[in-house]
Write a protein that holds these residues in place. Structure first.
Motif, PDB file in Angstrom:
ATOM      1  N   UNK A  33      30.974  34.358  41.311  1.00 14.72           N
ATOM      2  CA  UNK A  33      32.207  33.830  40.743  1.00 14.72           C
ATOM      3  C   UNK A  33      33.353  34.179  41.682  1.00 14.72           C
ATOM      4  N   UNK A  34      34.412  33.367  41.644  1.00 13.00           N
ATOM      5  CA  UNK A  34      35.616  33.617  42.450  1.00 13.00           C
ATOM      6  C   UNK A  34      36.824  33.501  41.520  1.00 13.00           C
ATOM      7  N   UNK A  52      32.808  38.218  42.427  1.00 11.90           N
ATOM      8  CA  UNK A  52      31.960  39.077  41.610  1.00 11.90           C
ATOM      9  C   UNK A  52      30.686  38.370  41.221  1.00 11.90           C
ATOM     10  N   UNK A  53      29.683  39.151  40.862  1.00 10.38           N
ATOM     11  CA  UNK A  53      28.422  38.571  40.413  1.00 10.38           C
ATOM     12  C   UNK A  53      28.551  37.976  39.013  1.00 10.38           C
ATOM     13  N   UNK A  54      29.530  38.443  38.262  1.00 11.47           N
ATOM     14  CA  UNK A  54      29.808  37.906  36.931  1.00 11.47           C
ATOM     15  C   UNK A  54      31.261  37.445  36.863  1.00 11.47           C
ATOM     16  N   UNK A  55      31.562  36.631  35.867  1.00  9.82           N
ATOM     17  CA  UNK A  55      32.937  36.196  35.666  1.00  9.82           C
ATOM     18  C   UNK A  55      33.848  37.407  35.466  1.00  9.82           C
ATOM     19  N   UNK A  56      33.402  38.324  34.630  1.00  3.63           N
ATOM     20  CA  UNK A  56      34.210  39.492  34.317  1.00  3.63           C
ATOM     21  C   UNK A  56      34.487  40.327  35.563  1.00  3.63           C
ATOM     22  N   UNK A  57      33.467  40.506  36.407  1.00  2.70           N
ATOM     23  CA  UNK A  57      33.633  41.301  37.629  1.00  2.70           C
ATOM     24  C   UNK A  57      34.666  40.666  38.570  1.00  2.70           C
ATOM     25  N   UNK A  58      34.588  39.356  38.752  1.00  4.32           N
ATOM     26  CA  UNK A  58      35.539  38.668  39.631  1.00  4.32           C
ATOM     27  C   UNK A  58      36.963  38.770  39.087  1.00  4.32           C
ATOM     28  N   UNK A  59      37.130  38.572  37.797  1.00  5.18           N
ATOM     29  CA  UNK A  59      38.464  38.635  37.192  1.00  5.18           C
ATOM     30  C   UNK A  59      39.023  40.054  37.277  1.00  5.18           C
ATOM     31  N   UNK A  61      38.332  42.402  39.393  1.00  9.87           N
ATOM     32  CA  UNK A  61      38.680  42.692  40.776  1.00  9.87           C
ATOM     33  C   UNK A  61      39.982  41.986  41.156  1.00  9.87           C
ATOM     34  N   UNK A  62      40.134  40.733  40.731  1.00  8.42           N
ATOM     35  CA  UNK A  62      41.345  39.975  41.027  1.00  8.42           C
ATOM     36  C   UNK A  62      42.588  40.581  40.410  1.00  8.42           C
ATOM     37  N   UNK A  63      42.456  41.067  39.186  1.00  5.98           N
ATOM     38  CA  UNK A  63      43.586  41.724  38.518  1.00  5.98           C
ATOM     39  C   UNK A  63      43.914  43.038  39.229  1.00  5.98           C
ATOM     40  N   UNK A  64      42.893  43.842  39.488  1.00  7.94           N
ATOM     41  CA  UNK A  64      43.102  45.152  40.113  1.00  7.94           C
ATOM     42  C   UNK A  64      43.750  45.021  41.487  1.00  7.94           C
ATOM     43  N   UNK A  65      43.286  44.048  42.280  1.00 12.68           N
ATOM     44  CA  UNK A  65      43.784  43.886  43.647  1.00 12.68           C
ATOM     45  C   UNK A  65      44.937  42.898  43.748  1.00 12.68           C
ATOM     46  N   UNK A  66      45.372  42.351  42.610  1.00 15.59           N
ATOM     47  CA  UNK A  66      46.431  41.345  42.559  1.00 15.59           C
ATOM     48  C   UNK A  66      46.155  40.224  43.573  1.00 15.59           C
ATOM     49  N   UNK A  67      44.945  39.695  43.517  1.00 13.69           N
ATOM     50  CA  UNK A  67      44.534  38.626  44.423  1.00 13.69           C
ATOM     51  C   UNK A  67      45.259  37.350  44.041  1.00 13.69           C
ATOM     52  N   UNK A  68      46.100  36.856  44.951  1.00 11.83           N
ATOM     53  CA  UNK A  68      46.841  35.644  44.622  1.00 11.83           C
ATOM     54  C   UNK A  68      46.994  34.724  45.824  1.00 11.83           C
ATOM     55  N   UNK A  69      46.886  33.458  45.536  1.00  8.11           N
ATOM     56  CA  UNK A  69      46.902  32.432  46.579  1.00  8.11           C
ATOM     57  C   UNK A  69      48.235  32.369  47.308  1.00  8.11           C
ATOM     58  N   UNK A  70      49.272  32.864  46.712  1.00  6.07           N
ATOM     59  CA  UNK A  70      50.585  32.823  47.347  1.00  6.07           C
ATOM     60  C   UNK A  70      50.630  33.702  48.600  1.00  6.07           C
ATOM     61  N   UNK A  71      49.747  34.696  48.663  1.00  2.00           N
ATOM     62  CA  UNK A  71      49.710  35.575  49.830  1.00  2.00           C
ATOM     63  C   UNK A  71      48.635  35.179  50.840  1.00  2.00           C
ATOM     64  N   UNK A  72      47.748  34.245  50.494  1.00  2.00           N
ATOM     65  CA  UNK A  72      46.650  33.870  51.384  1.00  2.00           C
ATOM     66  C   UNK A  72      47.168  33.352  52.724  1.00  2.00           C
ATOM     67  N   UNK A  73      48.172  32.499  52.695  1.00  2.00           N
ATOM     68  CA  UNK A  73      48.705  31.940  53.938  1.00  2.00           C
ATOM     69  C   UNK A  73      49.254  33.044  54.835  1.00  2.00           C
ATOM     70  N   UNK A  74      49.970  33.987  54.237  1.00  2.00           N
ATOM     71  CA  UNK A  74      50.518  35.098  55.013  1.00  2.00           C
ATOM     72  C   UNK A  74      49.402  35.940  55.625  1.00  2.00           C
ATOM     73  N   UNK A  75      48.346  36.202  54.861  1.00  2.00           N
ATOM     74  CA  UNK A  75      47.225  36.969  55.374  1.00  2.00           C
ATOM     75  C   UNK A  75      46.540  36.248  56.525  1.00  2.00           C
ATOM     76  N   UNK A  76      46.403  34.943  56.429  1.00  2.00           N
ATOM     77  CA  UNK A  76      45.748  34.174  57.503  1.00  2.00           C
ATOM     78  C   UNK A  76      46.589  34.205  58.767  1.00  2.00           C
ATOM     79  N   UNK A  77      47.913  34.204  58.631  1.00  2.00           N
ATOM     80  CA  UNK A  77      48.793  34.268  59.807  1.00  2.00           C
ATOM     81  C   UNK A  77      48.660  35.613  60.518  1.00  2.00           C
ATOM     82  N   UNK A  78      48.429  36.681  59.755  1.00  2.00           N
ATOM     83  CA  UNK A  78      48.328  38.030  60.327  1.00  2.00           C
ATOM     84  C   UNK A  78      47.035  38.208  61.106  1.00  2.00           C
ATOM     85  N   UNK A  79      45.986  37.514  60.725  1.00  2.00           N
ATOM     86  CA  UNK A  79      44.670  37.669  61.381  1.00  2.00           C
ATOM     87  C   UNK A  79      44.582  36.964  62.703  1.00  2.00           C
TER      88      UNK A  79
END
Length: 79
Positions: A33-34, A52-59, A61-79
């Protein structure tokens, strides 16, 4: 769906409404799951979503790490 999963989805919705204009993305694939807040727009961004291997695990992890698409572009620019 059990009550724990429903509570987790409600938490996602609450956070999304407070911080991300109400948007979150949850995807199911063959082997995992993503999850992220916001909306990914391409393959590279999907790869950056919390996984995550389960829906709950992915969610969780996303909450804990504040995974958000608004920062994806910035992260890609840094790499």
């Amino acid at each position: 769906m059990d009550s724990k999963a429903i509570d987790l989805l409600n938490e996602c919705e609450r956070i999304a409404k407070e911080k991300y204009d109400g948007h979150f993305t949850l995807m199911r694939f063959t082997t995992n799951w993503k999850f992220c807040f916001g909306q990914p727009f391409n393959y590279d961004e999907i790869q950056m979503m919390a996984t995550g291997k389960t829906m709950e695990e992915a969610i969780q992890k996303g909450i804990k790490e504040d995974t958000n698409a608004y920062l994806f572009y910035q992260k890609m620019k840094e790499d």
